[in-house]
Design a protein around this motif. Structure first.
Motif, PDB file in Angstrom:
ATOM      1  N   ASN A  48      48.802  44.440  35.329  1.00 14.03           N
ATOM      2  CA  ASN A  48      49.506  44.168  36.860  1.00 14.03           C
ATOM      3  C   ASN A  48      49.686  45.450  37.378  1.00 14.03           C
ATOM      4  OD1 ASN A  48      50.564  42.506  38.851  1.00 14.03           O
ATOM      5  ND2 ASN A  48      52.350  42.155  37.515  1.00 14.03           N
ATOM      6  N   HIS A  53      43.260  48.422  43.020  1.00  8.78           N
ATOM      7  CA  HIS A  53      42.907  47.722  41.776  1.00  8.78           C
ATOM      8  C   HIS A  53      41.430  46.923  42.152  1.00  8.78           C
ATOM      9  CE1 HIS A  53      43.308  45.133  38.300  1.00  8.78           C
ATOM     10  NE2 HIS A  53      43.338  43.961  38.989  1.00  8.78           N
ATOM     11  N   GLU A  55      39.102  43.882  41.757  1.00  5.65           N
ATOM     12  CA  GLU A  55      39.372  42.333  41.549  1.00  5.65           C
ATOM     13  C   GLU A  55      38.006  41.669  41.613  1.00  5.65           C
ATOM     14  OE1 GLU A  55      43.751  42.288  43.614  1.00  5.65           O
ATOM     15  OE2 GLU A  55      42.060  41.783  44.841  1.00  5.65           O
ATOM     16  N   ARG A  71      41.159  46.769  46.271  1.00  9.03           N
ATOM     17  CA  ARG A  71      42.370  46.457  46.984  1.00  9.03           C
ATOM     18  C   ARG A  71      43.622  47.069  46.488  1.00  9.03           C
ATOM     19  NH1 ARG A  71      46.244  42.139  47.327  1.00  9.03           N
ATOM     20  NH2 ARG A  71      45.633  41.351  45.340  1.00  9.03           N
ATOM     21  N   THR A  73      46.949  46.588  46.056  1.00  7.24           N
ATOM     22  CA  THR A  73      48.039  45.233  45.599  1.00  7.24           C
ATOM     23  C   THR A  73      49.260  45.515  46.212  1.00  7.24           C
ATOM     24  OG1 THR A  73      48.974  46.179  43.635  1.00  7.24           O
ATOM     25  CG2 THR A  73      47.010  44.951  43.301  1.00  7.24           C
ATOM     26  N   HIS A  76      47.694  45.378  50.543  1.00  7.40           N
ATOM     27  CA  HIS A  76      46.433  44.464  50.519  1.00  7.40           C
ATOM     28  C   HIS A  76      45.309  45.185  51.345  1.00  7.40           C
ATOM     29  CE1 HIS A  76      48.908  41.193  48.696  1.00  7.40           C
ATOM     30  NE2 HIS A  76      49.956  41.497  49.618  1.00  7.40           N
TER      31      HIS A  76
END
Length: 95
Positions: A48, A53, A55, A71, A73, A76
């Motif tokens: 997490n 990250h 995705e 993106r 996290t 955003h």
């Protein structure tokens, strides 16, 4: 949030379904000696991360393509969008 689809251009994120970590495109070998342990890790254990990250997103309300979205996290902000098939092919060739 806008996702800049590599083929269709900028699309609203509501057209997509978020499917988790992009490492999901690397399925474990079902014939491996430790296949059960590999699939348990694959199916249930996830990082997490806070920050950038990779995705996996599915364009459900559009051309039904799979994308790898890089993106942040925390903010955003999307820094990269690639077709998942291209990423999987390139990574398969590099092995």
């Amino acid at each position: 949030m806008l996702i800049n689809h590599p083929i269709l251009g900028p699309r609203d994120a509501s057209e997509f379904v978020y499917l988790g970590d992009a490492n999901l495109i690397h399925r474990p070998d079902w014939q491996a000696e430790d296949a059960l342990a590999q699939f348990t890790k694959y199916g249930y254990l996830r990082d997490n991360p806070a920050g950038e990250h990779r995705e996996l997103w599915f364009h459900e309300q559009g051309d039904r393509s799979w994308l790898i979205v890089t993106r942040n996290t925390l903010t955003h902000e999307i820094s990269k969008v690639e077709m998942a098939r291209d990423v999987a092919s390139a990574e398969g060739r590099s092995k």
